[in-house]
Design an enzyme around this catalytic site. Structure first.
Site, mmCIF file in Angstrom:
data_model
loop_
_atom_site.group_PDB
_atom_site.id
_atom_site.type_symbol
_atom_site.label_atom_id
_atom_site.label_comp_id
_atom_site.label_asym_id
_atom_site.label_seq_id
_atom_site.Cartn_x
_atom_site.Cartn_y
_atom_site.Cartn_z
ATOM 1 N N LYS A 1 4.010 -6.990 3.810
ATOM 2 C CA LYS A 1 3.736 -5.587 3.560
ATOM 3 C C LYS A 1 3.423 -4.927 4.889
ATOM 4 O O LYS A 1 2.976 -5.572 5.829
ATOM 5 C CB LYS A 1 2.580 -5.388 2.572
ATOM 6 C CG LYS A 1 1.217 -5.863 3.028
ATOM 7 C CD LYS A 1 0.409 -4.963 3.937
ATOM 8 C CE LYS A 1 0.282 -3.562 3.380
ATOM 9 N NZ LYS A 1 -0.538 -2.704 4.347
ATOM 10 N N THR B 1 -1.231 -3.442 11.282
ATOM 11 C CA THR B 1 -1.410 -3.244 9.853
ATOM 12 C C THR B 1 -0.262 -3.808 9.084
ATOM 13 O O THR B 1 0.676 -3.138 8.751
ATOM 14 C CB THR B 1 -1.612 -1.810 9.477
ATOM 15 O OG1 THR B 1 -2.725 -1.799 8.630
ATOM 16 C CG2 THR B 1 -0.580 -1.145 8.718
ATOM 17 N N GLU C 1 5.932 4.618 7.376
ATOM 18 C CA GLU C 1 5.576 5.791 6.578
ATOM 19 C C GLU C 1 6.391 7.009 6.998
ATOM 20 O O GLU C 1 6.349 7.439 8.152
ATOM 21 C CB GLU C 1 4.081 6.084 6.715
ATOM 22 C CG GLU C 1 3.230 5.058 5.998
ATOM 23 C CD GLU C 1 1.755 5.188 6.278
ATOM 24 O OE1 GLU C 1 0.981 4.590 5.516
ATOM 25 O OE2 GLU C 1 1.382 5.860 7.250
ATOM 26 N N THR D 1 0.871 -1.188 0.000
ATOM 27 C CA THR D 1 0.000 0.000 0.000
ATOM 28 C C THR D 1 0.909 1.240 0.000
ATOM 29 O O THR D 1 1.368 1.662 -1.048
ATOM 30 C CB THR D 1 -0.975 -0.002 1.190
ATOM 31 O OG1 THR D 1 -0.254 -0.256 2.403
ATOM 32 C CG2 THR D 1 -2.031 -1.081 1.008
#
Length: 410
Positions: A186, A197, A283, A160
């Site tokens: 991932k 996540t 991120e 993602t």
């Protein structure tokens, strides 16, 4: 970012290794149109039904694909194939979302010619939107086309906001046979496992009954995937699945097997490697941060304290700014809820001691700043209360993290 990993002397890393490195596995990925341009639909398949084990998110809003996959695994503790889409999570989508997950499993099994309960499904992406099933149907029709084959395509299709693919394979000897363990993962944001996540898929050609595989996975998850954090949020979707198809033809593994520890350490190495890759790819991250806590009353206590430090946004922002603000580390230890003696706590940034037995230890600020500017940062807390040890991994918290998540939907 690069970091040096120490491998157990009994293991060999397979150069360019992946989930298809063990015997009897193939994988692929393609663009089906859920995402604008990137690959968004991937799968991997074993030649034969494999022992299966999984761990799943603890979020109360558990997504439809997880429910369907857990049902598949529960049937006879075996799987043969896994399909995953990115872009849409199929979470919080009600009865229609659950039906779509069932349909996705049914279509996948039919295309491959396997029994439906031997197929598993996974999804990752935006919460609250239904899957575009017409695009899923179109993708299913292309699965057997060789042009879509390859583990690298699978690794790409499940991403993602990740910046890179994550894969590994190792080999070891058991009963004189070469046993291979491969993995792909991932995960980039909304990472605070128990589970979180992230999706992680592990394959092996080892012969191991599902009950022993499941116990090993649960134990190892608590030392690897459950010890990473990026932002403190736990996702609705994600899981770790392990398939073991037995094609290495070793004697069946169990804790009583003389080389059980060989396999256990191999599986642990793969899980820990993937966990660190997820933390490194957080991120907006610019650094991988490893926190080691020693001298706690128990290992569990050390793990909780390490997780408290790595989860602190104040610690993470200080690391991003290369600020040796050890007070934030002390604070995170103090609110962990674990028993400590403040007068025994010492803190190190790499090899630089900044706290000794609860009070400041003189150090060179410029030297500490130079250390914190590196891509791999280690924090070490010595508590002096016992023999418990725990390690956790995470990343710094940057301006880029805010930018990415401020516009994730739009």
């Amino acid at each position: 970012m690069k970091t040096k990993e120490v491998t157990p002397h009994t293991l060999e890393i397979v150069q360019g290794g992946s989930i298809t490195s063990p015997k009897g596995y193939k994988a692929g990925g393609l663009h089906c149109g859920i995402r604008k341009k990137k690959l968004d639909f991937g799968w991997f398949v074993s030649e034969v039904p494999a022992s299966a084990a999984g761990v799943y998110t603890t979020n109360s809003f558990q997504a439809a694909p997880l429910k369907v996959t857990q049902e598949s695994v529960a049937k006879e503790n075996k799987l043969q194939a896994v399909v995953c889409n990115s872009g849409i999570a199929n979470a919080c989508t009600g009865e229609q979302g659950l039906q779509d997950a069932y349909d996705m499993r049914k279509l996948f099994a039919e295309v491959l010619g396997v029994e439906e309960h031997l197929a598993a499904v996974a999804s990752t992406g935006l919460i609250g939107e239904l899957l575009p099933m017409e695009k899923i149907h179109g993708a299913m029709a292309e699965i057997n086309d060789e042009k879509h084959g390859g583990s690298e395509k699978f690794e790409s299709a499940i991403l993602t906001t990740d910046t890179k693919e994550k894969g590994i394979a190792i080999q070891l000897k058991i009963d004189g046979k070469t046993v291979t363990i491969g993995g792909a993962a991932k995960g980039s944001g909304m990472i605070n496992p128990n589970m979180a996540t992230m999706l992680s898929f592990i394959t092996t050609d080892a012969n191991i009954p599902s009950e022993h595989l499941s116990q090993a996975l649960k134990d190892i998850t608590n030392q690897s995937f459950n010890m990473i954090t990026v932002d403190g949020d736990t996702s609705t979707n994600d899981m770790v699945l392990v398939l073991a198809n037995g094609l290495a033809e070793n004697e069946a593994l169990s804790p009583e097997h003389k080389e059980w520890d060989q396999f256990y350490q191999g599986l642990r190495y793969v899980c820990e490697h993937l966990a660190k890759e997820i933390a490194r790819d957080g991120e907006g991250a610019t650094k991988l941060v490893e926190v080691t806590v020693e001298g706690a009353t128990t290992d569990q206590s050390a793990q909780k304290i390490a997780k408290s430090i790595i989860s602190s946004n104040l610690v993470k922002t200080a690391i991003h700014g290369a600020d040796a603000n050890w007070g934030r580390i002390i604070t995170a230890i103090g609110y962990s809820g674990e028993p400590i003696n403040p007068d025994k706590v010492s803190i190190y940034l790499g090899e630089i001691k900044v706290v000794e037995e609860g009070v400041p230890h003189p150090f060179n600020e410029e030297q500490a700043k130079d250390y914190l500017l590196q891509e791999n940062v280690a924090i070490h807390a010595q508590l002096g209360d016992g023999n418990g040890k725990g390690i956790a991994w995470g990343c710094d918290l940057s301006y880029e993290y805010v930018r990415i998540n401020a516009s994730y939907r739009t």
